[in-house]
Design an enzyme around this catalytic site. Sequence first.
Site, PDB file in Angstrom:
ATOM      1  N   HIS A  36     -13.507   1.099   2.245  1.00  0.00           N
ATOM      2  CA  HIS A  36     -13.368   2.157   3.233  1.00  0.00           C
ATOM      3  C   HIS A  36     -14.294   2.555   4.142  1.00  0.00           C
ATOM      4  O   HIS A  36     -14.637   3.956   4.315  1.00  0.00           O
ATOM      5  CB  HIS A  36     -12.438   3.521   2.549  1.00  0.00           C
ATOM      6  CG  HIS A  36     -10.949   2.910   2.526  1.00  0.00           C
ATOM      7  ND1 HIS A  36     -10.043   2.563   3.180  1.00  0.00           N
ATOM      8  CD2 HIS A  36     -10.380   2.989   1.385  1.00  0.00           C
ATOM      9  CE1 HIS A  36      -8.942   2.356   2.877  1.00  0.00           C
ATOM     10  NE2 HIS A  36      -8.942   2.343   1.550  1.00  0.00           N
TER      11      HIS A  36
ATOM     12  N   ASP B  60      -9.347  -3.587   2.092  1.00  0.00           N
ATOM     13  CA  ASP B  60      -9.632  -2.200   2.569  1.00  0.00           C
ATOM     14  C   ASP B  60     -11.248  -1.856   2.916  1.00  0.00           C
ATOM     15  O   ASP B  60     -11.761  -0.989   2.176  1.00  0.00           O
ATOM     16  CB  ASP B  60      -9.017  -1.049   1.636  1.00  0.00           C
ATOM     17  CG  ASP B  60      -7.514  -0.827   1.744  1.00  0.00           C
ATOM     18  OD1 ASP B  60      -6.882  -1.653   2.315  1.00  0.00           O
ATOM     19  OD2 ASP B  60      -7.236  -0.003   1.277  1.00  0.00           O
TER      20      ASP B  60
ATOM     21  N   ASP C  10     -11.852  -1.151  -2.834  1.00  0.00           N
ATOM     22  CA  ASP C  10     -11.864  -0.509  -1.445  1.00  0.00           C
ATOM     23  C   ASP C  10     -13.196  -0.298  -1.307  1.00  0.00           C
ATOM     24  O   ASP C  10     -13.985   0.277  -2.250  1.00  0.00           O
ATOM     25  CB  ASP C  10     -10.636   0.709  -1.594  1.00  0.00           C
ATOM     26  CG  ASP C  10      -9.394   0.278  -1.615  1.00  0.00           C
ATOM     27  OD1 ASP C  10      -9.050  -0.740  -2.334  1.00  0.00           O
ATOM     28  OD2 ASP C  10      -8.569   1.126  -1.270  1.00  0.00           O
TER      29      ASP C  10
ATOM     30  N   HIS D 269      -4.850  -7.250  -3.227  1.00  0.00           N
ATOM     31  CA  HIS D 269      -5.047  -5.916  -2.947  1.00  0.00           C
ATOM     32  C   HIS D 269      -4.186  -4.963  -3.700  1.00  0.00           C
ATOM     33  O   HIS D 269      -4.711  -3.966  -4.313  1.00  0.00           O
ATOM     34  CB  HIS D 269      -5.300  -5.630  -1.607  1.00  0.00           C
ATOM     35  CG  HIS D 269      -5.497  -4.289  -1.001  1.00  0.00           C
ATOM     36  ND1 HIS D 269      -6.719  -3.503  -1.182  1.00  0.00           N
ATOM     37  CD2 HIS D 269      -4.495  -3.010  -0.430  1.00  0.00           C
ATOM     38  CE1 HIS D 269      -6.767  -2.253  -0.823  1.00  0.00           C
ATOM     39  NE2 HIS D 269      -5.400  -1.914  -0.697  1.00  0.00           N
TER      40      HIS D 269
ATOM     41  N   HIS E  89      -6.543  -0.759  -4.211  1.00  0.00           N
ATOM     42  CA  HIS E  89      -5.642   0.019  -3.583  1.00  0.00           C
ATOM     43  C   HIS E  89      -5.342   1.354  -4.030  1.00  0.00           C
ATOM     44  O   HIS E  89      -4.817   2.136  -3.381  1.00  0.00           O
ATOM     45  CB  HIS E  89      -4.334  -0.682  -3.743  1.00  0.00           C
ATOM     46  CG  HIS E  89      -3.111  -0.477  -2.862  1.00  0.00           C
ATOM     47  ND1 HIS E  89      -3.389  -0.248  -1.422  1.00  0.00           N
ATOM     48  CD2 HIS E  89      -1.777  -0.288  -3.143  1.00  0.00           C
ATOM     49  CE1 HIS E  89      -2.025   0.340  -1.058  1.00  0.00           C
ATOM     50  NE2 HIS E  89      -1.092  -0.019  -1.772  1.00  0.00           N
TER      51      HIS E  89
ATOM     52  N   ASN F 184      -4.241  -3.665   2.793  1.00  0.00           N
ATOM     53  CA  ASN F 184      -3.438  -3.179   3.785  1.00  0.00           C
ATOM     54  C   ASN F 184      -3.872  -2.345   5.051  1.00  0.00           C
ATOM     55  O   ASN F 184      -3.167  -2.093   5.877  1.00  0.00           O
ATOM     56  CB  ASN F 184      -2.209  -2.045   2.972  1.00  0.00           C
ATOM     57  CG  ASN F 184      -2.900  -0.855   2.410  1.00  0.00           C
ATOM     58  OD1 ASN F 184      -3.879  -0.998   1.732  1.00  0.00           O
ATOM     59  ND2 ASN F 184      -2.444   0.224   2.682  1.00  0.00           N
ATOM     60  N   HIS F 185      -5.287  -1.984   4.911  1.00  0.00           N
ATOM     61  CA  HIS F 185      -5.696  -1.222   5.923  1.00  0.00           C
ATOM     62  C   HIS F 185      -6.270  -2.354   6.848  1.00  0.00           C
ATOM     63  O   HIS F 185      -6.913  -2.112   8.002  1.00  0.00           O
ATOM     64  CB  HIS F 185      -6.834  -0.400   5.680  1.00  0.00           C
ATOM     65  CG  HIS F 185      -6.493   0.921   4.860  1.00  0.00           C
ATOM     66  ND1 HIS F 185      -6.476   2.049   5.846  1.00  0.00           N
ATOM     67  CD2 HIS F 185      -5.676   1.357   4.122  1.00  0.00           C
ATOM     68  CE1 HIS F 185      -5.872   3.077   5.289  1.00  0.00           C
ATOM     69  NE2 HIS F 185      -5.514   2.618   3.948  1.00  0.00           N
TER      70      HIS F 185
END
EC number: 3.1.3.16
Length: 313
Positions: A63, A89, A61, A171, A245, A121-122
């Site tokens: 982010h 992500d 990730d 992920h 994740h 998932n984002h």
Amino acid sequence: MGANSLPTDATLDLDEQISQLMQCKPLSEQQVRALCEKAKEILMDESNVQPVKSPVTICGDIHGQFHDLAELFRIGGKCPDTNYLFMGDYVDRGYYSVETVTLLVGLKVRYPQRITILRGNHESRQITQVYGFYDECLRKYGNANVWKIFTDLFDYFPLTALVESEIFCLHGGLSPSIETLDNIRNFDRVQEVPHEGPMCDLLWSDPDDRCGWGISPRGAGYTFGQDISEQFNHTNNLKLIARAHQLVMDGFNWAHEQKVVTIFSAPNYCYRCGNMASILEVDDCRNHTFIQFEPAPRRGEPDVTRRTPDYFL
């Protein structure tokens, strides 16, 4: 176009855009639209289980922590000198989701054989409306067009990758609906991440100390035990499942007797968690080396988020 092709006006333009993005300066809406059109053509041709050759550096990730992504490239090597695989992500939570995802998509268009970008998932319309990317696009562009362009593109991101037929990268985790990699190859990924079912599970599930399948506290996906990982790896002739994740304080964490590894590449997550980040280098002989790193120095950013998130997705 290969990394060594003769430069054309398009690649010169793209090189300029990448260089602008590396300074954390966003592109115009028009440039984003054109870039994502090209990216869509490339991603449409990729598989749900995208094959990747070693050597490769596997990342978790990000982010929206753009300065930490720049630090990752400083430590791991620039693309295209280093071959990269990112496990999703890219957006939400950090302050620079726009610059982060645009840079990664720009690198994908410029060096399609040197970087693989999976869906997390984002990378979803619903999640980004809650966790920051939508609001950031409104703030930086004055409308939601760039958010729509990117979330439409996210539908084309591959769901998983397979390094040298040995390391399965994704992920989230496994699904009770999926026994083989061919099961994954056969479904239509071009859609919003569903609320349930195999595609949802790949992006939401987590390994667990308990055997078997369990209900996930996240409200999507499942937890899966060592027995599940061992069976899946055996059935598909895999040596390792690499996934992201979950925040792990050392940047990486082994589970299921080294059948599964979690890699997290956002140091001091949300600018407050105090964790290390890591990337996993896989060499030509498939040897693994984890490289840990700390947050890049930052100027002019708040030290803490305005509101502590209730829980982490």
